[in-house]
Design a protein around this motif. Structure first.
Motif, PDB file in Angstrom:
ATOM      1  N   ASN A  35      -2.996   2.595   1.445  1.00  0.00           N
ATOM      2  CA  ASN A  35      -1.629   3.035   1.755  1.00  0.00           C
ATOM      3  C   ASN A  35      -1.254   4.340   1.065  1.00  0.00           C
ATOM      4  O   ASN A  35      -0.099   4.777   1.129  1.00  0.00           O
ATOM      5  CB  ASN A  35      -0.628   1.939   1.375  1.00  0.00           C
ATOM      6  N   GLY A  36      -2.204   4.956   0.371  1.00  0.00           N
ATOM      7  CA  GLY A  36      -1.973   6.259  -0.229  1.00  0.00           C
ATOM      8  C   GLY A  36      -1.067   6.271  -1.437  1.00  0.00           C
ATOM      9  O   GLY A  36      -0.418   7.280  -1.726  1.00  0.00           O
ATOM     10  N   VAL A  37      -1.023   5.163  -2.176  1.00  0.00           N
ATOM     11  CA  VAL A  37      -0.204   5.114  -3.384  1.00  0.00           C
ATOM     12  C   VAL A  37      -0.811   6.027  -4.448  1.00  0.00           C
ATOM     13  O   VAL A  37      -2.042   6.122  -4.592  1.00  0.00           O
ATOM     14  CB  VAL A  37      -0.099   3.662  -3.905  1.00  0.00           C
ATOM     15  N   VAL A  83       0.163  -6.622  -6.731  1.00  0.00           N
ATOM     16  CA  VAL A  83       0.306  -5.186  -6.992  1.00  0.00           C
ATOM     17  C   VAL A  83       1.007  -4.452  -5.852  1.00  0.00           C
ATOM     18  O   VAL A  83       1.461  -3.314  -6.031  1.00  0.00           O
ATOM     19  CB  VAL A  83      -1.063  -4.505  -7.251  1.00  0.00           C
ATOM     20  N   LYS A  84       1.145  -5.082  -4.706  1.00  0.00           N
ATOM     21  CA  LYS A  84       1.815  -4.419  -3.587  1.00  0.00           C
ATOM     22  C   LYS A  84       3.304  -4.227  -3.839  1.00  0.00           C
ATOM     23  O   LYS A  84       3.953  -3.389  -3.213  1.00  0.00           O
ATOM     24  CB  LYS A  84       1.618  -5.229  -2.292  1.00  0.00           C
ATOM     25  N   ASN A  85       3.872  -5.052  -4.771  1.00  0.00           N
ATOM     26  CA  ASN A  85       5.319  -4.982  -5.057  1.00  0.00           C
ATOM     27  C   ASN A  85       6.148  -5.143  -3.772  1.00  0.00           C
ATOM     28  O   ASN A  85       7.162  -4.466  -3.581  1.00  0.00           O
ATOM     29  CB  ASN A  85       5.688  -3.669  -5.745  1.00  0.00           C
ATOM     30  N   SER A  86       5.708  -6.016  -2.889  1.00  0.00           N
ATOM     31  CA  SER A  86       6.419  -6.243  -1.639  1.00  0.00           C
ATOM     32  C   SER A  86       7.685  -7.058  -1.879  1.00  0.00           C
ATOM     33  O   SER A  86       7.808  -7.778  -2.880  1.00  0.00           O
ATOM     34  CB  SER A  86       5.512  -6.982  -0.648  1.00  0.00           C
ATOM     35  N   ASP A  87       8.602  -6.972  -0.933  1.00  0.00           N
ATOM     36  CA  ASP A  87       9.820  -7.768  -1.014  1.00  0.00           C
ATOM     37  C   ASP A  87       9.549  -9.239  -0.748  1.00  0.00           C
ATOM     38  O   ASP A  87      10.328 -10.106  -1.158  1.00  0.00           O
ATOM     39  CB  ASP A  87      10.859  -7.265  -0.001  1.00  0.00           C
ATOM     40  N   PHE A  88       8.442  -9.539  -0.061  1.00  0.00           N
ATOM     41  CA  PHE A  88       8.142 -10.911   0.338  1.00  0.00           C
ATOM     42  C   PHE A  88       6.726 -11.274  -0.113  1.00  0.00           C
ATOM     43  O   PHE A  88       5.762 -10.581   0.199  1.00  0.00           O
ATOM     44  CB  PHE A  88       8.265 -11.064   1.856  1.00  0.00           C
ATOM     45  N   PHE A  89       6.619 -12.391  -0.836  1.00  0.00           N
ATOM     46  CA  PHE A  89       5.355 -12.852  -1.400  1.00  0.00           C
ATOM     47  C   PHE A  89       5.085 -14.238  -0.821  1.00  0.00           C
ATOM     48  O   PHE A  89       5.785 -15.205  -1.136  1.00  0.00           O
ATOM     49  CB  PHE A  89       5.470 -12.893  -2.925  1.00  0.00           C
ATOM     50  N   LEU A  90       4.083 -14.344   0.051  1.00  0.00           N
ATOM     51  CA  LEU A  90       3.782 -15.587   0.749  1.00  0.00           C
ATOM     52  C   LEU A  90       2.465 -16.163   0.248  1.00  0.00           C
ATOM     53  O   LEU A  90       1.463 -15.447   0.166  1.00  0.00           O
ATOM     54  CB  LEU A  90       3.691 -15.349   2.260  1.00  0.00           C
ATOM     55  N   LEU A  91       2.460 -17.459  -0.054  1.00  0.00           N
ATOM     56  CA  LEU A  91       1.260 -18.102  -0.594  1.00  0.00           C
ATOM     57  C   LEU A  91       0.986 -19.393   0.158  1.00  0.00           C
ATOM     58  O   LEU A  91       1.842 -20.285   0.211  1.00  0.00           O
ATOM     59  CB  LEU A  91       1.437 -18.393  -2.090  1.00  0.00           C
TER      60      LEU A  91
END
Length: 359
Positions: A103-105, A149-157
């Motif tokens: 994603n080019g971070v 590490v994605k720091n996403s708003d939604f974390f699904l497990l």
């Protein structure tokens, strides 16, 4: 950060309905656990959030935005699966940063995020190892790190700890909570393990055969189950469910009056029979009879280490009760049970719904 809303969401495969008219709001930043037996629709619900399953009918919203037609890759979601799906040719470090690089971070940002997550997950010193050189628990932590590490708003497990032994599961639950507390993403966790649900979730949504049975805090689900299914599914040993007879403002179990205070039981007008639910730890065991005690015979004793659980035959029914290790109770012994009626749950004999919840 947004909440997630299900509005009349259903999912079917042909004539088989997997999720049935689900209405549910997952609060922004909370840890919600989807709990239920195999085939109840919990993983399908999670995959619909992620965009990996199409919705048959209804709408899913992130905040006020309808996301039914948004591709999975555009939903800003981090997801961990039951099988860890690590790249075998990449090191631990490279597995974790793979998505960020794609994603080019910025490299400095990648190093900062990854170093922090590796520390939380106790992966220091393993950065240059390959997946084949790791234990199952270590591979699981790498998969968690890659998502975190994605720091996403939604974390699904989706049942990420199911392949681990009991000791590793306990420590991994603590790490999951630490991960959530870094950025407080909206956290949705699928499991069939009630202990995981009770220890991880701010709230628990219990599903059965595609229908939402109850959503509430772990304490409320345990103490005030919405129906008999929830009562039996939550708790080890599960809640005892006994038939109670109501007559003259008194409640009888196995023809023994256990109390006569009409205020303890709600909604008893025009009822003759109800189901009485009582947790094993809310039953006192005596060797002598007294008013409101029920006679029974011990048929089995299970030692749990810190306590024992006895199975007791009372008439045509069986009941489990918890006793202390030093309480001298033996198999085939006649005993007397005193039920803490203030902590009972009471269910309609036909609908099996909790009369307190129903009222």
């Amino acid at each position: 950060m947004n909440e997630i809303k299900f509005k009349n969401v259903s999912k079917s495969y042909g004539d088989t309905k997997i999720v049935n008219n689900l209405n549910l709001t997952i609060k922004a930043g909370e840890r919600l656990v989807l709990l239920g037996p195999s085939g109840c629709g919990k993983s399908t619900t999670l995959r619909m959030i992620a965009g990996l399953e199409e919705i048959t009918s209804g709408d899913i919203l992130f905040g006020d935005k309808r996301i039914n037609d948004i591709e999975a890759g555009d939903r800003d979601i981090a997801m961990v699966f039951q099988n860890y799906a690590l790249y075998p040719h990449l090191t631990v470090w490279d597995n974790i940063i793979f998505g960020l690089k794609m994603n080019g971070v910025d490299k400095t940002e990648i190093n900062t995020r990854t170093t922090e997550v590796i520390k939380i997950l106790n992966l220091q010193g393993l950065e240059k190892r390959y997946p084949k050189e790791l234990s199952g628990g270590q591979r699981q932590r790498v998969a968690l790190g890659r998502a975190a590490v994605k720091n996403s708003d939604f974390f699904l497990l989706d049942e990420p700890l199911s392949n681990l032994d009991v000791q590793l599961r306990n420590s991994s639950r603590e790490e999951l909570i630490k991960l959530h507390e870094i950025n407080r993403p909206t956290f949705i966790y699928v499991t069939h393990d009630q202990i995981e649900a009770m220890t991880i979730g701010h709230r628990i949504a219990i599903l059965n055969k595609g229908d939402l049975q109850q959503i509430d805090t772990p304490e409320e689900v345990y103490n005030n189950p919405a129906n008999i299914f929830v009562a039996k599914f939550i708790g080890t040993p599960p809640m005892n469910i006994l038939i109670g007879k109501v007559a003259n403002k008194k409640l009888y179990i196995n023809d023994r009056c256990i109390f006569s205070n009409e205020n303890v039981i709600p909604n008893l007008s025009n009822r003759n029979l109800i189901y009485v639910g009582i947790r094993p730890e809310h039953i006192l065991v005596y060797t002598e009879d007294a008013f409101n005690r029920i006679q029974g015979e011990v048929t089995r004793i299970e030692n749990y280490g810190n306590q024992k659980c006895i199975s007791v035959s009372i008439g045509n029914e069986n009941i489990k009760a918890s006793i202390k290790n030093d309480q001298d109770i033996k198999k085939n012994q006649k005993i007397y049970l005193e039920i803490d009626t203030a902590k009972c749950s009471y269910f309609d004999i036909k609908t099996e719904t909790n009369l307190k919840v129903e009222g």
